[in-house]
Design an enzyme around this catalytic site. Structure first.
Site: not given
Ligand code: 13P
Length: 229
Positions: A74, A93, A95, A114, A156, A211
């Site tokens: 990514e 990023h 999940h 809020y 995702h 805040y």
């Molecule tokens: P990478 O290990 O390539 O960072 O991929 C993990 C991921 O969450 C791809 O969206």
């Protein structure tokens, strides 16, 4: 000689914290940190607990990289956000379970609470689906993040932006908590949605009170509790 050692370690510590805090699991997710001339990003497909500072990949904003590890799949998301958003130092990023549960329905998080204002607006948008690692996904993410510090990615996960690893982590935990609350609230039907003018009031108050930021009482506004002198 390894450059940006402190930032490399901050990236590793941030990744370990993501898994410890339950906002990520296994090898999914990635983290970047702006440095002079570009950014540092986690390598692709490597368990966080095996990473050493040398494994963190240094990239230029032109998409070239240094070292023996390949950057996260990514890297475009990280590069494009850091290029477009001078207010951002860290891109996270992950999940997380509840945010992803909403995202697999293409649903973002409306202003049912809020605290949604912490992410910079009156909703946390969900970017449309595109294959992981593509320019299309990065373009969708950048659009969903306009004026925001967080978004979901359909089918995702989530993206959170910060001025430090710590601020990104703490907002990621807030967004995941909001997703969990929203999903629970929906068990009783559609929850009450706060109107945009109330979220604007909350955002202004959060800005005035700083805040969610470390306490500095020297310039506390009048409606804030003050330390006794
Ligand atoms: P990478 O290990 O390539 O960072 O991929 C993990 C991921 O969450 C791809 O969206």
């Amino acid at each position: 000689m390894t450059t940006h050692l402190a930032e490399r370690q901050a990236v590793i510590d941030g990744c370990l914290a993501m898994n410890r805090l339950g906002i990520n699991q296994g090898m999914s997710g990635n983290l970047s940190h702006r440095v002079e001339g570009g950014f540092l990003v986690t390598p692709t497909s490597m368990p966080y607990d095996a990473m050493t500072p040398d494994d963190i990949v240094e990239m230029g904003l032109d998409g070239t990289y240094l070292g023996n590890r390949r950057p996260s799949s990514e890297w475009r998301i990280h590069r494009d956000i850091l290029r477009a958003r001078p207010d951002v130092t860290v891109v996270l990023h992950a999940h997380p379970t509840f945010a992803t549960a909403l995202a697999v329905h293409g649903r973002g998080i409306p202003s049912f609470h809020y605290m949604v204002a912490l992410a910079g607006g009156d909703s946390i948008r969900c970017a449309p689906y595109a294959t992981f690692g593509t320019q299309e996904l990065s373009d969708h993410a950048l659009t969903a993040l306009e004026g925001r510090l967080a978004c979901l990615l359909a089918n995702h996960g989530m993206i959170v932006l910060g001025t430090s690893v710590q601020s990104a982590l703490s907002l990621a935990v807030e967004v995941e908590t909001l997703a969990r609350q929203y999903l629970y609230a929906q068990q009783l039907g559609e929850p009450v949605i706060l109107p945009p003018d109330e979220i604007a009031r909350v955002a202004e108050k959060m800005r005035r009170m700083k805040y969610g930021q470390p306490v500095d009482d020297s310039d506390a506004p009048e409606d804030t509790a003050r330390p006794r002198s």
